[in-house]
Design a protein around this motif. Sequence first.
Motif, PDB file in Angstrom:
ATOM      1  N   LEU A 135       0.828  -1.206   0.000  1.00 18.11           N
ATOM      2  CA  LEU A 135       0.000   0.000   0.000  1.00 18.11           C
ATOM      3  C   LEU A 135       0.860   1.252   0.000  1.00 18.11           C
ATOM      4  CD1 LEU A 135      -2.952  -0.857   2.421  1.00 18.11           C
ATOM      5  CD2 LEU A 135      -2.823  -1.106  -0.068  1.00 18.11           C
ATOM      6  N   GLU A 140      -3.059  -0.679  -5.498  1.00 11.87           N
ATOM      7  CA  GLU A 140      -4.453  -0.879  -5.146  1.00 11.87           C
ATOM      8  C   GLU A 140      -4.556  -2.282  -4.563  1.00 11.87           C
ATOM      9  OE1 GLU A 140      -8.905  -1.043  -7.250  1.00 11.87           O
ATOM     10  OE2 GLU A 140      -7.111  -0.623  -8.448  1.00 11.87           O
ATOM     11  N   SER A 158      -9.301  -1.733   1.800  1.00 16.07           N
ATOM     12  CA  SER A 158      -8.416  -0.737   2.407  1.00 16.07           C
ATOM     13  C   SER A 158      -7.850  -1.272   3.714  1.00 16.07           C
ATOM     14  CB  SER A 158      -9.168   0.566   2.689  1.00 16.07           C
ATOM     15  OG  SER A 158     -10.116   0.374   3.731  1.00 16.07           O
TER      16      SER A 158
END
Length: 300
Positions: A135, A140, A158
Amino acid sequence: MKRAVSISLGSSKRNSSVELTLLGQRVCIERIGTDGDMERAAQLYSELDGQVDAFGVGGTDLGLTVGNKYYKLHSVAPLVRGVRRTPVVDGSGLKNTLERQVAPYMDAHIGHALQPRRVLMTSGADRWGMAMSFLDAGYEGVFGDLMFGLSMPLPLRSAGSVKRVAALILPVVSRLPFEWLYPTGEKQEKNTPKFGQWYDWATVIAGDCHFIKRFMPARLDGKIICTNTTTPADVAAFRAAGVRYLVTTTPRLEGRSFGTNMMEAMLVAVSGQGRKLTEAELSDLIDRLDFHPNIEPLNG
C-alpha cells in the motif's frame, strides 16, 4: 553449534534441516511438522525446552498485529504451555521488518512487470507488514481475510477496513479451534479454487503460501507470487500454473525458503541473547547479514 527448531502444525512432508554459518557461527535450523496434531507439537516443545537455542512456532501464529493492535490467538497458546527456558517466536518480528521491505525491493528489480499495480493479499491481518509495504508503494489492494479465512464473499479494499474487521471479529475468532481457520496437516495439500476473479484481477498475489495454493485457479499466467515458505514442489506447481515470478521474502537456503518463524528463531539463536529480539535488533541483524527477498523467474 547453535540450534533453532521450528515445530509446525503443517505437513511433515515439508520437513527440512540445514546447517549454515552466520556471523562466524555455525547454526542448525530444523523444521518438524506434526500434521495438524497440536498435542504432538506441544509435547515436542516440552521435550526440547532448554535443549535448543530458539523455537519457531510454525503453521500458526501466537497472535496477529493489525496496525498498532495485537490480538492474541487464545486457541494457539496451549501449544507452548510447557516451554520455560527456550525463547519462542512466531515470525511476527520478521513480518514487521523484513517483509515491510518487499514492495520497494520488487520495484527495484522487476518494476517492469508490476503494472497495473494491483495486489491481492490473501490476508492482511496475517501479514500486516507485507500488506503495508504494497500500500505504501502505491498499489491498489484487495484483502481476502473474510473470503479465504471465513469463506465470506466480501473483499476488503483498504487497510482501514482490515483494521475494523479485525477489531470486530478477532476477539471472537481467536478463541475458535485453529483448524477451523487455517489448513493444517494434509489439508494443506488440497486445492479448492475459490474467488478466482480476484486472482485474475491482481498483478501480484501475496500472502501465506498455503492460502494462495489452497484457493488458486489452475492458471496464473503472467502473475507474480509474493510469499514466504516454499519447497521445490511449490516452485514446480507455480511454474506449471504459468506464474511469471516467484518472490519469497526470506532468502532461499538449499533450494527452499523457510518460514518467518524459522528464520526469526535462527536470528534469536545466532544473537546469543537467550530471548526474543526487538524489531530494532532484528533489523540490525538483517542488515548485517544482507538478508533480502529472493526473486525467481519461472516463466518468460
